[in-house]
Design an enzyme around this catalytic site. Structure first.
Site, short mmCIF file in Angstrom:
data_model
loop_
_atom_site.label_atom_id
_atom_site.label_comp_id
_atom_site.label_asym_id
_atom_site.label_seq_id
_atom_site.Cartn_x
_atom_site.Cartn_y
_atom_site.Cartn_z
N GLU B 120 0.84 -1.21 0.00
CA GLU B 120 0.00 0.00 0.00
C GLU B 120 0.87 1.25 0.00
O GLU B 120 0.53 2.25 -0.66
CB GLU B 120 -0.95 0.01 1.20
N SER B 206 19.67 -7.42 -8.17
CA SER B 206 18.61 -7.63 -9.16
C SER B 206 18.93 -8.64 -10.26
O SER B 206 18.03 -9.38 -10.68
CB SER B 206 18.24 -6.29 -9.81
N HIS B 335 3.70 -9.79 -9.66
CA HIS B 335 5.15 -9.98 -9.64
C HIS B 335 5.80 -8.91 -8.77
O HIS B 335 6.65 -9.18 -7.93
CB HIS B 335 5.72 -9.92 -11.06
N SER B 336 5.40 -7.66 -8.99
CA SER B 336 5.93 -6.55 -8.21
C SER B 336 4.91 -5.43 -8.29
O SER B 336 3.88 -5.56 -8.94
CB SER B 336 7.28 -6.08 -8.77
#
Lengths: 377, 445
Positions: B120, B206, B335-336
């Site tokens: 959120e 990453s 996913h993100s």
């Protein structure tokens, strides 16, 4: 990588036999062998204070450095393709017998694996000395070097690092190596903050600089000019010694032109300086940069401030080569001192080809011509 | 347990039945073990009728037959309890204490609450990025609980629960996501790229799968230091397609490294479903081809994940060789925060996993069956976690970012002269042009 059967080990084996035979024991015969190359190797001299020395060629001085590193640090290991039996260039001969199979071992044929594995060893606190069989085959490990090794300390806030990693790779032109046994990829890596790149010009420097790389707290790439493995022979101290990284060396002092190179090209330039003296009465200051990243700006800038002219020579292609970085920096720092545009004599912007090598490399005559331009501007 | 993991010989791939055939042929397979000496042994005369090629050990055949990868039942999925939280075979119940089970449950639910609130926060633009672990909490906590606290962990990015189990605090999670001055990594990496030396959790990066060969190298170093420790390396089924995954599995096997490869197979790599990721029997089936004992487990069954990881740890440490675990699960979240998964999969599909087969609800049922948990405890705990996370977020939001010097520190162990020059230059520039930069958000030196 592909076409390993074309690699140069057999040719070098032949050369060793020649070199060790009685035929070549005399100086003249050795010169005969060297005449095939585009430069003459002039041995460096050591001072008496360096202690006991012995005659070594470049591959022997590398072995000697590795031997010392393994003896001094029980966590240190050496691995890569074919290093166990001594390496295709004989750099690791005898080390497995001396230190055991868990410290000197073959890896599967996979460059990204070799570098990734080495990073992991270093992250766990060990000293990892990885070999990539030819600098030409380092690209599969590009991601591990650039995105991982170089950024480990920074991205983790210094919680983790792979400072214990050194990657060694044979490098540079060799006479007949063509596209994939001749490359000089230092400029690709020079664009990457977080790693160090080091290139020696002979056995003395190779030993001291390699020991510095192995013990430096940052990941290092150590490129060994493979044409010098057997050709460069000189007295090397037997003791454990280190040469400072990021420190260039002024080989000959001069007043008219600053001349910079690294690796084999230093020997080409040494002859060029002599030619310039003999034929043009021009006094050159010859600098061996030795560390490409982070490079010794101060020494170079001070020299150009004195001479007002600069020649940079490297085997790698011109566009995006490390010469561009030096030229831009010197132009910025020495604008008022420069009396001629900076000259760069380099490989051409084409792949390194087989039969055209004599015309591709920054030969002494191309460099000599550049000095004429600098002087006559 | 251990026997099942131990020996899945390469020969099994040829036969339709993977299950019992694997164990029966295990002893049979011994004669096919490859010699590990450096030179090939010269065979005795009577053995000449066997193939003598150094690259493999097998027998002749006169049948022209391709080995097909599509003719056998897949490697079975090991489970301990069913979707109602009932133990299926009591001999496989790890019989974890009430205290331990409660710790695992509280961890999973705390992670879930943190995920909801930080998700959120991103939606509201308070943090730049986030990745939730919805549906995969069981794989995190089940595996983490089976490890020695000193074992080294290499992750991908969706393993926050492993770190939480180790003791990474809410403050540490939230500070990293906010990149404030208390972030261990000084705000240099994107959110969810956690890492901390004291908990032996290597910093996340990453690029996918790069951690895999690195984990193998660390395992080799641990083996040499004879600490009795191992490495666990987490990765998704998508990352398994990277070249580095191949490198890692092969290096780990040939160099005999004590490492647990833990694959989270959650069905998707961003939008790419597994049938576009591979054609074989998932990831577990690749293990035997590398000579790696392999197993597949129900990732939504925390007890099964615990059992498998514990047995794997025993095996890798005792025998100094790798193990591959493939945990089957489902990525319930997007996913993100940069992804809307409804663009490539149905809401019904997601709802099924969320409502019918969720690791948290399954463990809760198990606890309720034992009388260890109830509605009141659930309500109180939910309130408490929400309060804890909210307070942490409020605190983290108020903190400034690290001084801008941190932008150029830790590139090397010591700052080289050219970076010192650049630092001086940026400082001088900011002094002159400070009104054009968000300087007030950063701590002064």
């Amino acid at each position: 990588m592909a076409l390993r059967h074309l690699r140069l080990a057999p040719i070098f084996k032949k050369l060793t036999r020649l070199e060790n035979s009685d035929l070549l024991k005399s100086k003249n015969q050795y010169k005969l062998l060297c005449r095939l190359s585009h430069f003459t190797y002039v041995p460096d001299t050591v001072s008496a204070s360096d202690g006991e020395t012995t005659r070594m060629n470049l591959f022997q001085s590398v072995t000697n450095a590795l031997d010392i590193a393994l003896a001094a640090d029980p966590s240190a290991v050496i691995f890569g393709e074919d290093v166990a039996f001594g390496g295709v260039f004989r750099c690791t001969v005898g080390l497995q017998d001396k230190y055991g199979r868990d410290r000197v071992f073959n890896s599967p044929l996979c460059e990204q694996g070799i570098v990734g594995f080495g990073i992991g060893m270093a992250v766990a606190g060990a000293t990892a000395i990885a070999e990539i069989q030819f600098a030409d085959y380092i690209y599969p490990a590009f991601d591990q070097i650039i995105n991982e090794a170089a950024k480990y300390r920074f991205r983790s806030g210094n919680e983790f690092n792979c400072g214990g990693l050194t990657i060694r790779a044979p490098y540079g032109a060799v006479g007949h190596g063509a596209l994939y046994h001749s490359q000089s990829p230092e400029a690709f890596f020079a664009h990457v903050p977080g790693i160090k790149i080091v290139i020696p010009r002979g056995p003395l420097q190779a030993k001291g600089l390699l020991l510095s790389c192995i013990r430096d707290k940052n990941p290092c790439i150590f490129f060994e000019p493979k044409i010098l493995y057997r050709m460069a022979v000189e007295q090397v101290p037997l003791k454990d010694y280190e040469l400072p990284l990021s420190k260039a060396e002024i080989l000959t002092e001069g007043d008219d032109v600053t001349v910079i190179g690294w690796g084999t090209e230093v020997h080409v330039l040494r002859e060029v300086c002599q030619l310039a003296q003999d034929k043009l009465n021009v006094s050159c200051e010859l600098i061996d940069l030795m560390t490409i990243l982070p490079w010794d700006k101060e020494t170079v800038i001070n020299s150009v401030k004195k001479t007002g002219r600069l020649l940079i020579a490297h085997e790698a292609p011109l566009t995006g080569g490390f010469g561009a970085e030096i030229a831009a920096t010197v132009q910025n720092e020495c604008f008022l001192n420069l009396e001629a545009p900076i000259e760069r004599v380099t490989g051409h912007d084409a792949p390194f080809s087989h039969v055209f090598e004599p015309f591709y490399i920054p030969s002494k005559w191309r460099c000599f011509d550049a000095i004429k331009k600098l002087i006559n501007f | 347990m251990a026997a099942i993991i131990r020996a899945l010989p390469l020969t099994c791939i040829r036969y339709p039945k993977y299950k019992s055939a694997a164990i029966k042929t295990a002893s049979n397979a011994l004669q096919f073990q490859r010699l590990e000496s450096t030179s090939q042994q010269i065979p005795k005369l009577e053995e000449f009728d066997k193939p003598q090629f150094p690259g493999s050990q097998s027998r002749w055949t006169e049948k022209l037959e391709f080995v097909r990868g599509d003719i056998y039942d897949g490697i079975p999925v090991y489970r301990v309890m069913n979707r109602d939280g009932n133990i299926i075979d009591p001999s496989h119940d790890p019989k974890l204490s009430q205290e331990m089970i409660t710790k695992l449950y509280k961890g999973m639910t705390l992670l879930n609450t943190m995920d909801r609130i930080l998700y959120e926060s991103q939606r509201q633009g308070r943090i730049s990025f986030y990745m939730t672990s919805f549906g995969e909490e069981g794989t995190h906590f089940g595996s983490a609980a089976a490890l020695d606290p000193q074992d080294m962990i290499y992750g991908q990015y969706r393993e926050a629960g492993v770190l939480m189990y180790r003791g990474y605090t809410l403050d540490q999670f939230v500070n990293q996501c906010y990149g404030n001055k208390n972030d261990i990594a000084r705000g240099r990496q994107m959110p969810v790229h956690y890492g901390i030396k004291s908990l032996n959790f290597v910093s996340i990066s990453s690029p996918l799968a790069t951690q895999m060969p690195q984990a193998v190298g660390s395992a080799y170093a641990l083996k040499r230091s004879q600490t009795g420790l191992c490495v666990i390396c987490y990765f998704g089924e998508g990352a398994s397609s990277e070249g580095d995954a191949h490198a890692a599995l092969n290096f780990a096997a040939t160099l005999n490294c004590p490492i647990i490869f833990f694959c989270r197979n959650n069905g998707y790599a961003i939008s790419t479903p597994t049938h576009e990721q591979y054609k074989g029997d998932g990831i577990a089936a690749r293990g035997p081809a590398y000579g790696i004992p392999s197993i597949r487990v129900d990732g939504n069954d925390i007890l099964a994940v615990y059992n498998v990881t514990k047995a794997a740890r025993q095996l890798v440490v005792d025998e100094s060789k790798p193990v591959l675990i493939e945990a089957m699960t489902y990525r319930i979240g997007h996913h993100s925060t940069s992804d809307d998964s409804s663009a490539y999969r149905s809401v019904d599909e997601v709802r099924f996993w969320h409502q019918k087969d969720h690791p948290i609800s399954r463990l809760r049922k198990y606890m309720e069956n034992l009388g260890w948990w109830d509605e009141n405890k659930e309500k109180a705990w939910k309130e408490e976690t929400k309060k804890q996370v909210m307070q942490t977020v409020v605190k983290a939001e108020k903190l400034k970012r690290a001084p801008i010097d941190e932008m150029l520190k830790d590139v090397y162990d010591e700052m080289p002269p050219h970076l010192k020059e650049q630092l001086e230059a940026i400082k001088a520039h900011i002094e002159q042009y400070h009104e054009h930069y968000p300087v007030d958000n950063y701590e002064k030196n």
